[in-house]
Enzyme design. Structure first.
Site, PDB file in Angstrom:
ATOM      1  N   SER A 155      12.516   4.703   2.469  1.00 57.25           N
ATOM      2  CA  SER A 155      12.250   4.844   3.900  1.00 57.25           C
ATOM      3  C   SER A 155      12.373   6.320   4.242  1.00 57.25           C
ATOM      4  CB  SER A 155      13.284   4.035   4.700  1.00 57.25           C
ATOM      5  OG  SER A 155      13.277   4.371   6.069  1.00 57.25           O
ATOM      6  N   TYR A 168      21.866   1.315   7.317  1.00 55.92           N
ATOM      7  CA  TYR A 168      20.565   1.329   6.647  1.00 55.92           C
ATOM      8  C   TYR A 168      20.292   2.705   6.036  1.00 55.92           C
ATOM      9  CZ  TYR A 168      15.455   0.703   6.208  1.00 55.92           C
ATOM     10  OH  TYR A 168      14.164   0.623   5.750  1.00 55.92           O
TER      11      TYR A 168
END
Length: 269
Positions: A155, A168
């Site tokens: 990501s 995250y």
């Protein structure tokens, strides 16, 4: 079908829908047979619904529509022993494994002081520990066939300090370090390990980001962190799958330990 991964068997986690489903279908379209792994069920602290048994069956149908073999597998990547047993059984049915796409992840949008131990555990156990479990369960099968490709989906949060996504962001940074370490350890077996880093992808997961504007409003100076350089708010799952196919194919035979960005320029800002 151009056959860029013809004759290969690919295992994809989080394959029930979203990016995982798209990766499965694209790899099938390029000639791979598919082991599609997901775990139906709910997470207590995640704001969006998880994939269902029906979702995984639909992924299998779409792969079969590409005239490839597919085996849907229900397994929780957080459970190392159960995952290893499921992988061993699935690979036994296909006879080999060549490509692993460690795609499964969950995220939760929170200000740092809202992060509970349960939120931290659910996000990190799936996104980081689950990726480790996936690599550990599949690497012996890649070694057995003389090499292969592992692609971990990262990501932009793996490459920058994305606010309001602390668990995250920590987990995805860990995925990068894990991939780099394994790229070194597995190189002698001709196994390549790389990461792909998309900006926000238009999937069901984006439904869990409804509070983002509210949280940015508490500190507007953080808004630019989320802005892409190119004029788009989202990238599409197929954009990410194109990178996955490249890294899965022999076109990238000397590419390992690399972070491939599909981020519309987000991390270049």
């Amino acid at each position: 079908m151009s056959g860029r991964v013809a004759g290969k068997v690919a295992l994809i986690t989080g394959a029930g829908r979203g990016q995982g489903r798209n990766h499965a279908v694209r790899l099938a379209r390029e000639g791979a047979d598919v082991i599609a792994v997901d775990v139906p069920g709910a997470y207590a602290e995640i704001d969006y619904p998880m994939a269902t048994v029906e979702d995984l069956a639909e992924t299998a149908r779409l792969v079969e529509a590409e005239d490839r073999r597919v085996l849907p597998v229900t397994a929780d990547i957080r459970n190392a022993d159960a995952l290893r047993a499921a992988v061993d059984e699935a690979v036994g049915q296909f006879g080999r494994l060549d490509v692993v796409v460690a795609n499964a992840a969950v995220c939760k949008l929170h200000a740092w002081h809202e992060v509970t131990p349960q939120v931290w555990s659910e996000v990190v156990d799936t996104t980081l520990t689950g990726t480790w479990n996936t690599i550990a369960a599949t690497a012996p099968h890649l070694i057995a066939v003389g090499g292969g490709s592992i692609v971990a989906v990262g990501s932009t949060s793996a490459l920058k300090g994305t606010p309001f996504f602390a668990p995250y962001t920590a987990a995805k940074h860990g995925v990068v370090g894990l991939a780099k370490a394994m790229a070194n350890e597995l190189a002698r077996h001709s196994i390549r390990v790389n990461t792909v880093h998309p900006a926000g992808v238009r999937t069901a997961l984006t439904g869990g980001l409804k509070r983002l504007d509210e949280l940015i409003g508490t500190d507007p100076s953080l808004g630019p962190v989320f802005m892409n350089a190119l004029p788009t708010q989202w990238v599409e799952p197929d954009d990410v799958s194109s990178a996955v196919v490249y890294l899965a194919s022999d076109e990238s035979r000397y590419v390992t330990g690399t972070e491939l960005k599909v981020d519309a320029g987000n991390t270049n800002r």
